[in-house]
Scaffold this active site. Sequence first.
Site, PDB file in Angstrom:
ATOM      1  N   VAL A  32       0.871  -1.190   0.000  1.00  0.00           N
ATOM      2  CA  VAL A  32       0.000   0.000   0.000  1.00  0.00           C
ATOM      3  C   VAL A  32       0.900   1.229   0.000  1.00  0.00           C
ATOM      4  O   VAL A  32       1.769   1.342   0.872  1.00  0.00           O
ATOM      5  CB  VAL A  32      -0.859   0.053   1.290  1.00  0.00           C
ATOM      6  CG1 VAL A  32      -1.769   1.281   1.288  1.00  0.00           C
ATOM      7  CG2 VAL A  32      -1.672  -1.208   1.489  1.00  0.00           C
ATOM      8  N   HIS A  33       0.759   2.116  -0.973  1.00  0.00           N
ATOM      9  CA  HIS A  33       1.514   3.365  -0.880  1.00  0.00           C
ATOM     10  C   HIS A  33       0.852   4.565  -1.547  1.00  0.00           C
ATOM     11  O   HIS A  33       1.317   5.684  -1.402  1.00  0.00           O
ATOM     12  CB  HIS A  33       2.929   3.191  -1.481  1.00  0.00           C
ATOM     13  CG  HIS A  33       2.933   3.182  -2.976  1.00  0.00           C
ATOM     14  ND1 HIS A  33       2.719   2.053  -3.707  1.00  0.00           N
ATOM     15  CD2 HIS A  33       3.119   4.181  -3.878  1.00  0.00           C
ATOM     16  CE1 HIS A  33       2.776   2.338  -5.004  1.00  0.00           C
ATOM     17  NE2 HIS A  33       3.009   3.626  -5.139  1.00  0.00           N
ATOM     18  N   ARG A  34      -0.241   4.351  -2.295  1.00  0.00           N
ATOM     19  CA  ARG A  34      -0.875   5.463  -3.015  1.00  0.00           C
ATOM     20  C   ARG A  34      -1.342   6.549  -2.066  1.00  0.00           C
ATOM     21  O   ARG A  34      -1.938   6.235  -1.023  1.00  0.00           O
ATOM     22  CB  ARG A  34      -2.121   4.979  -3.757  1.00  0.00           C
ATOM     23  CG  ARG A  34      -1.857   4.087  -4.864  1.00  0.00           C
ATOM     24  CD  ARG A  34      -1.715   4.818  -6.171  1.00  0.00           C
ATOM     25  NE  ARG A  34      -0.939   3.927  -6.980  1.00  0.00           N
ATOM     26  CZ  ARG A  34       0.001   4.289  -7.820  1.00  0.00           C
ATOM     27  NH1 ARG A  34       0.296   5.551  -7.994  1.00  0.00           N
ATOM     28  NH2 ARG A  34       0.672   3.410  -8.503  1.00  0.00           N
TER      29      ARG A  34
END
Length: 349
Positions: free
Chosen positions: A202-204
């Site tokens: 997860v990084h958005r």
Amino acid sequence: MKVVSVVGARPQFIKAAAVSRVMRRQHHEILVHTGQHYDENMSAVFFTELDIPLPDVNLGIGSGGHGAQTGAMLIRIEEVLLREQPDRVVVYGDTNSTMAGALAAVKCHIPVAHVEAGLRSFNRAMPEEINRVVTDHVADLLLCPSQTAVDNLAAEGVIQGVHLVGDVMADVLMLAAEHAPSHSDVLNRLGLTPHGYLLATVHRAENTDDPDRLRSILAAFLEIGEPIVFPVHPRTRKRIAELNISLDRPNLHVVEPVGYLDMVMLEQSARLIMTDSGGIQKEAYWLRVPCLTLRDETEWVETVALGWNHLVGANIQSILEAVASFMPPDEHPVLYGVGQATQRIVERM
Ligand code: UD1
Ligand code: UDP
């Protein structure tokens, strides 16, 4: 020809790993690293593992708001371009480094090649979407991974200089997938059984900077009973700490970002991948691993249309239901080319 290539973020190192090697057989390349990603495990590890030529220039710009970061890159890239006077600038993907490289070049009247042109999420709240649109509209050579990308450009009136070449990430992955089993011990290190765990990233901004979405995604991870490997992007680690969320569960392996060979090993041995990454959605498809995308839309629409990728957003129930039941079909047609993108790109320079 003298070419300046601009990279700065993790996925760009991987794309440049393919292109730089082939480009240097015919052209004089100067590799500029903006410094956007700078931690050892977000940058240096890829140069070492993938044998990418060391950057000729590292601008060391690092983290910051969009304006500060992109502005500093513009100033410093322009200085390099004025000094080096290249015949062409090459940029990759959709990060702030991409847009800064493209804008700096056109302002100096240097032609721009955009690798991974034409992708659209049609969500202008995404910083990446703005970077893509701006870059595509100033580039003169638009190197597209898919027919959808070509069509997206045509719909915006961009027709000249557009080429369907396939995806360079496929070229890198094919080699790495062969090497990973003999070069990565990540499954042993983490005590994992092949196909007995899920892999998550997860990084958005849309997930990390929205506390409700991030809480909901992490709540789903905590609820899933199966082993999960979660290599945490530094942006996400900071947000998790700020929200004071504990991820302490025996089945949840929360680890630092891993190198590319470990990542490919983790991907190809996972039962299922949950991600909001662009690159990982494609890698999941190529490696025939079912993928749940933690977003409401994707640029890689073909993977969804073919039933191998399912958009679950950030809703806990949707994630849990899909983890329990998602099953892709047997059909797995070739997508985004089969290992010739790099050669085609260099031929068109
Ligand atoms: C960037 C790209 C995104 C891409 C992603 C790949 C933009 C707008 N976004 O997002 O499209 O998918 O890279 O991973 O260009 N940080 C560190 N160490 C690092 C790098 C980042 O601690 O080496 C932290 C910093 O707190 C920084 C934050 O992560 O502020 C975000 O980094 P940044 O490069 O701005 O954006 P990414 O989220 O990495
Ligand atoms: N990746 C990696 N280690 C990690 C996470 C990702 O090597 O811990 C690789 C991944 O296999 C893919 C690329 O980084 O090749 C994707 O980068 P990221 O998800 O950061 O960016 P995006 O593709 O969304 O722009």
